[in-house]
Design a protein around this motif. Structure first.
Motif, PDB file in Angstrom:
ATOM      1  N   THR A   1      80.191 122.617 -59.797  1.00 55.96           N
ATOM      2  CA  THR A   1      79.918 124.009 -59.430  1.00 55.96           C
ATOM      3  C   THR A   1      81.168 124.704 -58.917  1.00 55.96           C
ATOM      4  N   GLU A   2      82.221 123.932 -58.659  1.00 60.21           N
ATOM      5  CA  GLU A   2      83.467 124.524 -58.136  1.00 60.21           C
ATOM      6  C   GLU A   2      84.151 125.293 -59.261  1.00 60.21           C
ATOM      7  N   SER A   3      83.898 126.582 -59.312  1.00 61.31           N
ATOM      8  CA  SER A   3      84.388 127.356 -60.446  1.00 61.31           C
ATOM      9  C   SER A   3      85.548 128.288 -60.093  1.00 61.31           C
TER      10      SER A   3
ATOM     11  N   LYS B   1      79.216 124.021 -63.813  1.00 64.57           N
ATOM     12  CA  LYS B   1      77.755 124.075 -63.751  1.00 64.57           C
ATOM     13  C   LYS B   1      77.342 125.518 -63.495  1.00 64.57           C
ATOM     14  N   PRO B   2      76.336 126.050 -64.176  1.00 67.52           N
ATOM     15  CA  PRO B   2      75.510 125.325 -65.147  1.00 67.52           C
ATOM     16  C   PRO B   2      76.232 125.177 -66.482  1.00 67.52           C
ATOM     17  N   PHE B   3      76.025 124.033 -67.105  1.00 67.86           N
ATOM     18  CA  PHE B   3      76.609 123.758 -68.417  1.00 67.86           C
ATOM     19  C   PHE B   3      75.482 123.726 -69.455  1.00 67.86           C
TER      20      PHE B   3
ATOM     21  N   ILE C   1      71.427 129.947 -64.711  1.00 70.21           N
ATOM     22  CA  ILE C   1      71.285 128.516 -64.401  1.00 70.21           C
ATOM     23  C   ILE C   1      70.008 127.956 -65.018  1.00 70.21           C
TER      24      ILE C   1
ATOM     25  N   ALA D   1      70.371 127.749 -68.856  1.00 73.53           N
ATOM     26  CA  ALA D   1      71.322 126.742 -69.348  1.00 73.53           C
ATOM     27  C   ALA D   1      70.821 125.326 -69.095  1.00 73.53           C
ATOM     28  N   ILE D   2      70.333 125.074 -67.901  1.00 73.39           N
ATOM     29  CA  ILE D   2      69.988 123.707 -67.512  1.00 73.39           C
ATOM     30  C   ILE D   2      68.566 123.328 -67.919  1.00 73.39           C
TER      31      ILE D   2
ATOM     32  N   ASN E   1      72.357 123.792 -55.339  1.00 77.70           N
ATOM     33  CA  ASN E   1      73.797 123.513 -55.400  1.00 77.70           C
ATOM     34  C   ASN E   1      74.474 124.384 -56.465  1.00 77.70           C
ATOM     35  N   MET E   2      73.865 124.469 -57.621  1.00 75.99           N
ATOM     36  CA  MET E   2      74.451 125.292 -58.689  1.00 75.99           C
ATOM     37  C   MET E   2      74.432 126.774 -58.310  1.00 75.99           C
TER      38      MET E   2
ATOM     39  N   GLY F   1      77.026 127.287 -55.624  1.00 77.62           N
ATOM     40  CA  GLY F   1      78.367 127.171 -56.190  1.00 77.62           C
ATOM     41  C   GLY F   1      78.777 128.417 -56.948  1.00 77.62           C
ATOM     42  N   ASN F   2      77.821 128.983 -57.672  1.00 80.14           N
ATOM     43  CA  ASN F   2      78.124 130.214 -58.418  1.00 80.14           C
ATOM     44  C   ASN F   2      78.300 131.402 -57.481  1.00 80.14           C
TER      45      ASN F   2
ATOM     46  N   LYS G   1      79.465 131.102 -54.407  1.00 81.86           N
ATOM     47  CA  LYS G   1      80.756 130.850 -53.751  1.00 81.86           C
ATOM     48  C   LYS G   1      81.920 131.327 -54.613  1.00 81.86           C
ATOM     49  N   SER G   2      81.787 131.142 -55.919  1.00 85.30           N
ATOM     50  CA  SER G   2      82.886 131.520 -56.809  1.00 85.30           C
ATOM     51  C   SER G   2      83.114 133.038 -56.811  1.00 85.30           C
TER      52      SER G   2
END
Lengths: 132, 150
Positions: free
Chosen positions: A83-85, A104-106, B15, B18-19, B92-93, B96-97, B99-100
């Protein structure tokens, strides 16, 4: 061809393993970087490791640095899937020794594309793997 | 730091598509889970130049469906541990998105997950700055972003 999937999420390990099995990898999976190092010490290098960044015990970046410092693993391809993008993190991972980076997401097609970019020659017949 | 440019609805939709291959449609903005529904909440904390948390809340039924898709198994066969893992990874995903999109240097925690009926999630010193509601297979998905003010 053998692949090791390293992610603290069982769900993500399951998805990534299925994608890799569909393109012909025998897959194995572990929940953190330390378990991955132990697995490699016991079973030898793999052709490809998919590495999450944020994991307990030993994170993915530390795992990559340790692997790249060991000549026995010089031929292993390392694909960070995380998730570190942020671009800074991506550069950090590539400088540490990751060969490719997927966020992620992939999707399955993204992972397959990354495997292609890494130039790994796959067998025609998919094979089974195992779970640690 | 402004947080108004973060579109939780869009992040969540990407998310889940995709997932999981599931379609998240926008729902009534004030919608919330009924008090008799078992709700699974995934939380990730963000620390650094921006501090707060991102939560993803789904009914136990939808969590079970998502878990089955992630594990490639039958919904009736998934375990509580697998549901916890799945909702934690969705949080988490999402985190994380988010955070970016934040300026500065931030770190993401590992996810934590809570399951139960009729409860609210409070993050000490934080208040909700973004909330998105979506509908998936007739079930509600609630995503929130909470910012620590001090």
């Amino acid at each position: 061809m053998r692949a090791l999937v390293i992610d603290d999420s069982r769900a993500t390990r399951a998805i990534l393993s299925r994608i890799l099995q569909q393109v012909g990898f025998a897959t194995f999976d572990v929940a953190d970087g330390q378990l991955a190092l132990t697995w490699l010490a016991d079973n030898g290098p793999v052709d490809l490791a998919l590495v999450d960044w944020n994991m307990p015990i030993l994170d993915g970046l530390s795992f990559i640095k340790i692997v790249r410092a060991n000549p026995a693993y010089a031929d292993m391809r390392l694909l960070m899937v995380t998730t570190e993008s942020d671009i800074e993190r991506m550069i950090m991972a590539l400088e540490a020794g990751a060969d490719e980076y997927a966020m992620k997401p992939f999707t399955a097609s993204v992972i397959r594309e990354k495997v292609d970019i890494l130039g790994i020659k796959l067998p025609d017949t998919p094979v089974a793997g195992g779970v640690v | 730091m402004t947080t108004t440019t973060i579109d939780l609805q869009q992040i969540g939709a990407e998310i889940w598509a995709a997932i999981l291959g599931l379609d998240l449609q926008p729902a009534d903005a004030v919608a919330q889970h009924d008090s008799d529904v078992v709700v699974v909440t995934g939380v990730v904390q963000i620390t650094g130049d921006w501090a707060g948390a991102v939560t993803v809340q789904v009914s136990e039924g939808l969590a079970r469906t998502a878990t089955a898709l992630m594990f490639g198994s039958d919904p009736a066969d998934v375990t509580e541990e697998e549901i916890t893992d799945t909702v934690g990874e969705l949080a988490n995903m999402t985190g994380g998105n988010v955070k970016s999109l934040l300026a500065g240097n931030c770190q993401l925690s590992l996810p934590s997950v809570t399951t139960g009926r009729d409860y609210q999630v409070h993050i000490s010193g934080a208040e909700v700055v973004e909330r998105a509601t979506a509908c998936c297979d007739g079930e509600l998905v609630v995503m929130t972003m909470l910012e620590r003010r001090h």
